[in-house]
Design an enzyme around this catalytic site. Sequence first.
Site, PDB file in Angstrom:
ATOM      1  N   SER A 154      -9.164   2.642   2.822  1.00  0.00           N
ATOM      2  CA  SER A 154      -8.177   3.271   1.970  1.00  0.00           C
ATOM      3  C   SER A 154      -7.239   2.274   1.300  1.00  0.00           C
ATOM      4  O   SER A 154      -6.408   2.658   0.480  1.00  0.00           O
ATOM      5  CB  SER A 154      -7.351   4.270   2.799  1.00  0.00           C
ATOM      6  OG  SER A 154      -6.673   3.605   3.857  1.00  0.00           O
ATOM      7  N   SER A 214      -9.759   0.214   7.123  1.00  0.00           N
ATOM      8  CA  SER A 214      -9.192   0.354   5.784  1.00  0.00           C
ATOM      9  C   SER A 214      -8.589  -0.909   5.206  1.00  0.00           C
ATOM     10  O   SER A 214      -8.228  -0.928   4.039  1.00  0.00           O
ATOM     11  CB  SER A 214      -8.133   1.462   5.785  1.00  0.00           C
ATOM     12  OG  SER A 214      -8.733   2.720   5.973  1.00  0.00           O
ATOM     13  N   LYS A 226       0.833  -1.198   0.000  1.00  0.00           N
ATOM     14  CA  LYS A 226       0.000   0.000   0.000  1.00  0.00           C
ATOM     15  C   LYS A 226       0.871   1.254   0.000  1.00  0.00           C
ATOM     16  O   LYS A 226       1.910   1.293   0.676  1.00  0.00           O
ATOM     17  CB  LYS A 226      -0.907  -0.030   1.237  1.00  0.00           C
ATOM     18  CG  LYS A 226      -1.929   1.104   1.312  1.00  0.00           C
ATOM     19  CD  LYS A 226      -2.808   0.923   2.539  1.00  0.00           C
ATOM     20  CE  LYS A 226      -3.837   2.028   2.672  1.00  0.00           C
ATOM     21  NZ  LYS A 226      -4.705   1.849   3.858  1.00  0.00           N
TER      22      LYS A 226
END
Length: 456
Positions: free
Chosen positions: A156, A180, A80
């Site tokens: 996210s 997330s 990520k």
Amino acid sequence: MTDIWRLSATELAARYRAGTLRPSEALASILARIAQANPTINAIATLDEAGAKEAAAAADARFSAGTPLSALDGVPVSIKDNITQAGLRCAWGSELYLDYVPEHDETPVARLRAAGAVLIGKTNVSEFTLGRGNIDTKAFGVTRNPYNPALTSGASTGGGAAAVASGFGPVTLGTDGGGSIRRPACHNGLVGLKPSTGRVARRHGLPIILDDAEVIGPIARTVDDLAATLSLIQGPLAEDRLSIGVPGPHEEPPAPKNLRVLYIPQFGDWKVDAPVAESCAEAARHMAALGHRVTTGRLPVDLALFEKHWPTFTQGGLAWLLRGKEWRGKIGAIYEEMADRGATLTAADYIDGLAAFREVQAQFAIAFQDWDVLMTPTAGALPWPADQFGPPHNRAFTGIVNAGGLPGMNVPCAPSADGLPIGFQLIGPYGADWLLVALARQYEAAHPWADRWPPL
């Protein structure tokens, strides 16, 4: 013959050991899949093709010599884009960080690299990994759901979840500060674990803006793959005091029996979409059929404590991050509003929030005297248009788990009538991460989901 990019990490590793597949061949298949599907999904922020090919070649040599480093040696893994990887841009979804290239791997990335994983690049995130349920940034555009590209993959870690669901590598590392990891895993039909605070040590990362609420964890297609990843990234680090002395086992226990499970179909007055409610209620019945004592009830913790004080951390943390920077007009409008609100907060407001979260943690500890596991829907809503913010009830079930510092895991259950993924959340006591993994494995064996692939 199954496309190589569809293979799980466990299957890839087995073929490497058998000598029927080389890591460089697996990487080539995955890179071709990214070239084919990423223009539609937009999951990748920065692809490190050269670095990945070099790592795969090194893994080829180790397997030829019979000296693999770990269960994930040679397995392609994405990271990520708010987790630092040495020498590769870490943009955090923002134009403010487009030129930031860290010198060090954050601890879990360093551990994966040392284990021989092939790091293929960074996945898209909402700006500052805050967002409101989707990924739509000035810097990187809109990330979409492979099950329906008109819809969001969540936030996210939506880029990482969309990547795994699309076949861009079987595993991704994400962060979870309020859901997330779990909600994007839910929206993409994957397993995703938010570990207990401290289970996965952190050092050399971006500034921490959510206090202790944000943790790093894995998203994968199968429980096997998630467990293999967690085994490699967990563990203490002297420089991270939170990681010292996390209780509970550090490996998966035998299949659990006769657990006391509290199924909570709704938090407070928050709405739950009908397909989500129906699928998760069915999953609770399946859990009972596995031999566990499932009772339906209400959340035994004061949700208002979380809802009142959570904005203090998101707004205050962002305002702190942006101090001294020229940011007006360079970040999303909602983040400008958040930063302005955060600038009005006081130290006393922040201490109020810390005190509230300590009370949440205490109430959870009391609840787990009566229950072994809590079970809820993961996301209250099905995915919505990719360029729109999510409905508030989508996030109802996850954030308080972060306030409690507890492990939480998304497990796929029956999809909606039109094929959109749905998941339920398992919540355990502090340190009970591996109990959740074992329970998810038990459920997976009875109700497999790994053969579900998006039509992309």
